[in-house]
Design an enzyme around this catalytic site. Structure first.
Site, PDB file in Angstrom:
ATOM      1  N   ASP A 135      31.482  46.371  43.657  1.00  0.00           N
ATOM      2  CA  ASP A 135      32.310  47.542  43.948  1.00  0.00           C
ATOM      3  C   ASP A 135      31.531  48.852  43.894  1.00  0.00           C
ATOM      4  O   ASP A 135      31.467  49.525  42.872  1.00  0.00           O
ATOM      5  CB  ASP A 135      33.523  47.622  43.006  1.00  0.00           C
ATOM      6  CG  ASP A 135      34.713  46.868  43.565  1.00  0.00           C
ATOM      7  OD1 ASP A 135      34.604  46.346  44.686  1.00  0.00           O
ATOM      8  OD2 ASP A 135      35.747  46.804  42.894  1.00  0.00           O
ATOM      9  N   ARG A 169      36.195  38.553  39.163  1.00  0.00           N
ATOM     10  CA  ARG A 169      35.917  39.670  38.267  1.00  0.00           C
ATOM     11  C   ARG A 169      36.337  39.327  36.838  1.00  0.00           C
ATOM     12  O   ARG A 169      37.186  38.456  36.629  1.00  0.00           O
ATOM     13  CB  ARG A 169      36.696  40.905  38.726  1.00  0.00           C
ATOM     14  CG  ARG A 169      36.492  41.271  40.191  1.00  0.00           C
ATOM     15  CD  ARG A 169      37.675  42.057  40.734  1.00  0.00           C
ATOM     16  NE  ARG A 169      37.540  42.337  42.174  1.00  0.00           N
ATOM     17  CZ  ARG A 169      37.168  43.512  42.678  1.00  0.00           C
ATOM     18  NH1 ARG A 169      36.922  44.515  41.872  1.00  0.00           N
ATOM     19  NH2 ARG A 169      37.056  43.674  43.972  1.00  0.00           N
ATOM     20  N   ASP A 199      46.904  52.747  52.376  1.00  0.00           N
ATOM     21  CA  ASP A 199      46.848  52.286  53.762  1.00  0.00           C
ATOM     22  C   ASP A 199      45.935  51.083  53.988  1.00  0.00           C
ATOM     23  O   ASP A 199      45.827  50.567  55.093  1.00  0.00           O
ATOM     24  CB  ASP A 199      46.444  53.429  54.703  1.00  0.00           C
ATOM     25  CG  ASP A 199      45.109  54.069  54.329  1.00  0.00           C
ATOM     26  OD1 ASP A 199      44.254  53.370  53.741  1.00  0.00           O
ATOM     27  OD2 ASP A 199      44.917  55.265  54.616  1.00  0.00           O
ATOM     28  N   GLY A 200      45.229  50.644  52.949  1.00  0.00           N
ATOM     29  CA  GLY A 200      44.382  49.467  53.081  1.00  0.00           C
ATOM     30  C   GLY A 200      43.091  49.689  53.842  1.00  0.00           C
ATOM     31  O   GLY A 200      42.381  48.732  54.150  1.00  0.00           O
ATOM     32  N   LYS A 228      35.918  44.815  53.418  1.00  0.00           N
ATOM     33  CA  LYS A 228      36.323  45.995  52.652  1.00  0.00           C
ATOM     34  C   LYS A 228      36.929  46.989  53.644  1.00  0.00           C
ATOM     35  O   LYS A 228      36.238  47.476  54.534  1.00  0.00           O
ATOM     36  CB  LYS A 228      35.103  46.612  51.954  1.00  0.00           C
ATOM     37  CG  LYS A 228      35.394  47.851  51.099  1.00  0.00           C
ATOM     38  CD  LYS A 228      36.067  47.471  49.797  1.00  0.00           C
ATOM     39  CE  LYS A 228      36.162  48.685  48.853  1.00  0.00           C
ATOM     40  NZ  LYS A 228      34.857  49.038  48.271  1.00  0.00           N
ATOM     41  N   ARG A 267      42.614  46.517  49.366  1.00  0.00           N
ATOM     42  CA  ARG A 267      42.090  46.654  50.731  1.00  0.00           C
ATOM     43  C   ARG A 267      40.869  45.764  50.951  1.00  0.00           C
ATOM     44  O   ARG A 267      40.147  45.932  51.912  1.00  0.00           O
ATOM     45  CB  ARG A 267      41.730  48.112  51.010  1.00  0.00           C
ATOM     46  CG  ARG A 267      40.708  48.696  50.035  1.00  0.00           C
ATOM     47  CD  ARG A 267      40.306  50.087  50.452  1.00  0.00           C
ATOM     48  NE  ARG A 267      39.413  50.681  49.463  1.00  0.00           N
ATOM     49  CZ  ARG A 267      38.786  51.840  49.632  1.00  0.00           C
ATOM     50  NH1 ARG A 267      38.953  52.498  50.754  1.00  0.00           N
ATOM     51  NH2 ARG A 267      38.001  52.320  48.703  1.00  0.00           N
ATOM     52  N   ARG A 316      31.198  42.450  52.847  1.00  0.00           N
ATOM     53  CA  ARG A 316      30.313  42.193  51.721  1.00  0.00           C
ATOM     54  C   ARG A 316      30.347  40.702  51.387  1.00  0.00           C
ATOM     55  O   ARG A 316      31.343  40.015  51.606  1.00  0.00           O
ATOM     56  CB  ARG A 316      30.699  43.045  50.511  1.00  0.00           C
ATOM     57  CG  ARG A 316      32.127  42.887  50.034  1.00  0.00           C
ATOM     58  CD  ARG A 316      32.433  43.936  48.977  1.00  0.00           C
ATOM     59  NE  ARG A 316      33.769  43.781  48.407  1.00  0.00           N
ATOM     60  CZ  ARG A 316      34.315  44.646  47.564  1.00  0.00           C
ATOM     61  NH1 ARG A 316      33.640  45.718  47.188  1.00  0.00           N
ATOM     62  NH2 ARG A 316      35.522  44.446  47.081  1.00  0.00           N
ATOM     63  N   ASP A 334      37.753  45.387  35.985  1.00  0.00           N
ATOM     64  CA  ASP A 334      37.991  44.933  37.359  1.00  0.00           C
ATOM     65  C   ASP A 334      36.802  45.221  38.271  1.00  0.00           C
ATOM     66  O   ASP A 334      36.742  44.700  39.389  1.00  0.00           O
ATOM     67  CB  ASP A 334      39.263  45.562  37.929  1.00  0.00           C
ATOM     68  CG  ASP A 334      39.161  47.077  38.046  1.00  0.00           C
ATOM     69  OD1 ASP A 334      38.688  47.707  37.094  1.00  0.00           O
ATOM     70  OD2 ASP A 334      39.560  47.623  39.089  1.00  0.00           O
ATOM     71  N   ASN A 335      35.865  46.040  37.820  1.00  0.00           N
ATOM     72  CA  ASN A 335      34.649  46.325  38.575  1.00  0.00           C
ATOM     73  C   ASN A 335      33.432  45.624  37.981  1.00  0.00           C
ATOM     74  O   ASN A 335      32.299  46.001  38.243  1.00  0.00           O
ATOM     75  CB  ASN A 335      34.381  47.830  38.625  1.00  0.00           C
ATOM     76  CG  ASN A 335      35.424  48.573  39.437  1.00  0.00           C
ATOM     77  OD1 ASN A 335      36.014  48.009  40.353  1.00  0.00           O
ATOM     78  ND2 ASN A 335      35.661  49.823  39.104  1.00  0.00           N
TER      79      ASN A 335
END
Length: 591
Positions: free
Chosen positions: A333, A243, A170-171, A158, A139, A236, A323-324
């Site tokens: 994130d 990442r 739902d994104g 975001k 998303r 952002r 991934d964060n």
């Protein structure tokens, strides 16, 4: 890549047309597009993405968008006029509608895939296909890169709608989580912690989505209701959003010979990372082996600095997966994050996070992510055995580097020239067994108290902690604890030189003022207080953004004394009624 220049920045760009002159899409122009991508960007169903560095995606605009807030600080840095934020064109574009974006801005955004490692262990289960080819920006959709007089910024929505990586979701992002991320990023920047930044926050006046959350006063670990919440988009901004997990994805493919160009795509993304984040320390003309070693060294420096800063200000990432973890070495994130109020080494705001991502275990989690990063670089060193050994040595030395940065940070918080292990260990023991407010304690200590009475306001009298050190010794009596605290304070004053009888009173006062000033530069007065954030997003859901703007002012001046009225509201112990409250003391999701 476009050459950067050092032309003085002209302020007050007040239209999108002016901003468009700085558009420069380095990622789209130098990396590979998914060959199976749809040219119109209507690519919303979950699917496997087998190759390429990005997928073109058309954001899904939120319905009937309304301006909530923007960051005056970032606008000033970018040279944007504050008036721009409330223009119809700006609101339209940064709520997801790119149809009227002026040339050379593009009408499509892009999403990227990445891999997932949790505390150093590779996972594919998060991918709906169990292959790792369907995990990525579900998303988050980047819509613009600008090069403004030598500084590159990527702007990412975001909550901008579905992508091929949405895994059936739902994104969307809701106002609650968007307010938190918007405020937290600028707070962290003001604290001096490397971070993504907040450009703007928009909310839909009519669109809602169903989300689980907590009823007022709930102490449940998990949300106890599901209901409609307003949809929002926060933009952002960062030099890039690459990442560790992104580098990891291409390394996995190279390692597994997933397709004929897998190794080349790994080399491309690493070169792009260097160009975006490390061009000041790495010359792209060097051979790949040398660049990889320099990249690992530079990232180790940044990552250790970052985590030491997190702990300095009381921040807990909560979910520090690969991934964060930004490969540029900054905070990325803001999902299940939190700030430690009552000091607890095992503080973890996210009920699904576990001790491995808890407050004082973040240096260990960082080491796991760094090892994942090094593993992702190894395929590029197959023909460089000496460089491979150097990379291994850097990885092995990471914990020692982390420890050095932590000791330097603790010494600074305590006003010491050098780290004092015995003094520090006794303090941690006392802080662990005596409930106190992390921010208030160190700020009041920065006033250089003469007795424990001066620190009374930092302690929680209504709480009793278990001994997190799992000591087999009997629980000390209150009198024994008070005596230990008094002795510790005396020993600390000796360590900073204020008990030196050879110094004159004038010299002591000068020293005291000097140390106090230094300590107040590293120990903020104002910190993130979740119980004050909750009313802000609750009122925002009803269309009142007053508290968001108030919090912007307070949280972007965290080291300043500010007014008495602000101190009475924001420089206080956590009210007892919020302990164990769902959505305040803990949360199971971020949405």
């Amino acid at each position: 890549m476009k050459k950067h220049d050092n032309t003085p920045q002209k302020p007050n760009k007040a239209t999108l047309e002016e901003i468009a002159t700085f558009a420069d899409y380095s990622l789209l122009e130098t990396l590979n597009r998914d060959p199976e991508a749809k040219p119109d960007g209507i690519d919303y169903a979950p699917r496997q993405v087998f190759s390429g560095h990005y997928v073109p995606v058309r954001p899904t605009p939120i319905k009937n968008p309304e301006y909530v807030a923007h960051s005056p600080t970032l606008f000033q840095e970018l040279g944007f006029a504050d008036s721009l934020a409330k223009t119809d064109d700006f609101i339209r574009m940064f709520s997801g509608d790119l149809s009227a974006a002026p040339a050379p801005m593009r009408k499509l955004g892009w999403a990227c895939g990445y891999a997932l490692s949790i505390f150093g262990t590779e996972f594919n289960q998060q991918c709906p296909f169990q292959t790792g080819n369907g995990y990525g920006d579900g998303r988050a959709i980047s819509i613009l890169e600008v090069d403004i007089h030598g500084q590159r910024w990527e702007m990412q929505l975001k909550g901008g709608g579905k992508t091929p990586y949405c895994r059936g979701a739902d994104g969307r992002a809701v106002l609650r989580s968007s307010v938190r991320e918007f405020l937290a990023q600028e707070h962290m920047h003001a604290l001096g912690v490397p971070t993504t930044r907040s450009l703007s926050l928009m909310v839909s006046k009519t669109e809602t989505v169903q989300r689980p959350w907590y009823t007022k006063g709930s102490t449940s670990a998990n949300p106890d209701r599901v209901g409609p919440e307003p949809v929002a988009v926060t933009t952002r901004v960062a030099p890039s959003f690459i990442r560790v997990g992104q580098i990891e994805l291409f390394a996995r493919r190279a390692r597994n010979n997933a397709h004929p160009h897998a190794l080349a795509e790994l080399e491309q993304i690493v070169s792009h990372l260097i160009d975006r984040e490390y061009a000041d320390v790495i010359d792209q003309k060097q051979d790949m082996g040398e660049k990889v070693v320099l990249l690992a060294e530079a990232f180790a420096e940044r990552l250790t600095d970052l985590v030491a800063n997190w702990i300095r200000v009381g921040y807990c990432q909560g979910n520090f997966n690969s991934d964060n973890c930004a490969a540029g070495g900054f905070t990325l994130d803001y999902g299940p994050f939190g700030f430690c109020d009552v000091f607890n080494p095992n503080y973890q705001p996210w009920t699904g996070g576990g001790d491995h991502f808890s407050f004082l275990n973040q240096p260990v989690a960082a080491a796991k992510n760094f090892s994942t990063f090094c593993a992702a670089l190894r395929p590029l060193l197959a023909n460089h055995p000496k460089k491979l050994e150097q990379l291994k040595a850097i990885e092995v030395l990471f914990p020692a580097l982390m420890q050095t940065k932590m000791e330097k940070m603790w010494a600074a918080k305590l006003g010491l020239n050098t780290f004092d292990s015995e003094l520090f260990q006794e303090l941690i023991s006392l802080m662990t067994t005596t409930p106190l407010d992390y921010t208030l304690f160190f700020r009041e200590l920065s006033n250089i108290p003469e007795s424990m009475t001066d620190l009374n306001k930092t302690f929680y009298t209504g709480l009793r902690f278990s001994d997190h050190s799992h000591s087999t010794n009997p629980t000390p009596t209150p009198e024994e604890t008070k005596a230990r605290w008094a002795q510790w304070l005396h020993n600390w004053r000796v360590a900073i030189g204020l008990e030196d009888k050879t110094r004159s009173q004038t010299k002591k006062e000068q020293l005291r003022n000097h140390i106090a000033k230094q300590m107040k530069q590293v120990n903020p007065k104002y910190s993130w207080r979740e119980w004050l954030i909750v009313p802000a997003y609750q009122q925002a859901a009803a269309g009142d953004y007053t508290l968001i703007h108030e919090l912007q002012t307070v949280l972007t001046q965290p080291y300043d004394e500010q007014t008495t009225a602000i101190a009475e509201k924001h420089y206080q112990l956590k009210p007892m009624s919020f302990f164990n409250a769902g959505g305040v003391s803990h949360y199971s999701c971020s949405s």
